[in-house]
Enzyme design. Structure first.
Site, short mmCIF file in Angstrom:
data_model
loop_
_atom_site.label_atom_id
_atom_site.label_comp_id
_atom_site.label_asym_id
_atom_site.label_seq_id
_atom_site.Cartn_x
_atom_site.Cartn_y
_atom_site.Cartn_z
N TRP A 68 40.14 -130.09 58.62
CA TRP A 68 38.81 -130.58 58.94
C TRP A 68 38.89 -131.86 59.77
CZ3 TRP A 68 36.16 -135.14 57.60
CH2 TRP A 68 34.78 -135.13 57.85
N HIS A 69 39.92 -132.68 59.51
CA HIS A 69 40.07 -133.94 60.24
C HIS A 69 40.64 -133.72 61.63
CE1 HIS A 69 39.76 -135.51 56.10
NE2 HIS A 69 39.27 -136.57 56.67
N GLY A 70 41.25 -132.57 61.88
CA GLY A 70 41.78 -132.30 63.21
C GLY A 70 42.87 -131.24 63.18
#
Length: 330
Positions: free
Chosen positions: A168-170
């Site tokens: 989700w963060h990358g």
């Protein structure tokens, strides 16, 4: 209205329509006490962002971007500074968002509950980015079977949650490694059914933690700082190179001399003092929704307002170099 509500539009907290929309439909009147409380939380959020996070960012960036030039203790300092940067940055933003919403008569979901005072990783994740953790729990963990499954399935579900959180963060291997590492951290607690062992706030009603709780807090913070290295590193190679250099040069006398000089001639004394004062205020306010919600509330008005003005002056005097909110990129 729900998707354009500006205090939480960019980075959260991740609000639920069932929580926000009824507040939209209800008639709202200006409430002086809530407005004062909102401004107080905005003030603390600004202090965390521009004084703590942005100043830590300046020196964390120097160390991480030139990690090959520094010894182990300086690299450790860089990881600790980044830990304070990301906490001050994101929880500061959340405080500003919640305070702004309260000025308009809305109560948003709490997003941070003093996570660096956690006594184990499970408690940390109940206190860090609460809205995201609860979202993953309701929409991913429970549909997968949650904890009402066999041991092996519980292990798989836990790793899925943390890997998805990293993703989700990358779409970067560093974030996946960060998620995988946190899953490893929490696994002993899951397997021993001790993941709900620390639910209440630490040292509730006491001025200071017990020695046992202090050791647990320090150990949990150390694990978190180590995991943040993967989160901050430019690549997985950079992360492992950083960690290798950190441990290889951690006990050399020259390393401590270098770190002392870095603190003295680059960082200066102001930032360590500000971080220490920040931690003391956070500790004293840990039983409330945010650090200064009740701090000094029973003090004489002159003393209480002196504290608020001290924060305002600190914001003007010690504002660090402008740094974009970290979570705006996710």
């Amino acid at each position: 209205m729900f998707v354009s509500f500006f205090p939480l539009l960019v980075a959260g907290p991740i609000e639920r329509a069932t929580h926000l929309l009824p507040q939209v439909e209800n008639k709202r009147k200006f409430d002086y006490s809530k407005a004062v409380d909102g401004w107080r939380q905005i003030l603390w959020g600004l202090f965390k962002k521009v004084v703590i996070a942005d100043n830590c960012a300046e020196f964390a960036n120097i160390i991480f971007n030139n990690s090959g030039d520094y010894s182990g203790t300086t690299l450790l300092l860089g990881a600790i500074l980044f830990a304070f940067q990301i906490y001050g940055d994101f929880s500061g933003y959340s405080d500003i968002a919640l305070g702004t919403a309260r000025l308009l008569g809305f109560e948003l979901l709490r997003n941070f509950a003093f996570p660096y005072f956690s006594r184990d990783i499970a408690e940390f994740w109940r206190r860090w980015h609460i809205s995201l953790s609860s979202w993953f729990k309701d929409y991913l963990y429970i549909p997968l079977g949650g904890s009402k499954v066999g041991t092996w399935k519980k292990v798989v579900n836990t790793f899925i949650i943390f890997l998805v959180s990293g993703f989700w963060h990358g779409a970067n291997s560093t974030f996946l490694a960060w998620g995988f590492l946190n899953a490893l951290y929490i696994m002993p607690l899951i397997l021993s059914n001790k993941n709900r062992h620390h639910v209440k706030i630490v040292a509730k009603g006491s001025s200071w933690p017990s020695l046992k709780d202090f050791r647990k807090i320090l150990f949990t913070f150390s694990l978190t700082v180590f995991a943040w290295i993967f989160f901050r590193a430019e690549s997985i190679t950079h992360a492992f190179r950083y960690i290798k250099s950190l441990f290889r040069g951690l006990f050399a006398i020259s390393a401590y001399e270098e770190t002392f000089n870095f603190l003295l001639y680059k960082v200066g004394l102001a930032l360590p003092v500000l971080i220490l004062l920040f931690l003391l205020v956070e500790w004293q306010g840990r039983e409330h929704n945010y650090a200064i919600e009740k701090v000094g509330i029973k003090y004489p008005k002159m003393l209480r307002w002196s504290f608020y003005y001290a924060l305002v002056i600190a914001i003007f005097l010690f504002t660090g170099k402008e740094a974009q909110f970290i979570y705006f990129q996710f």
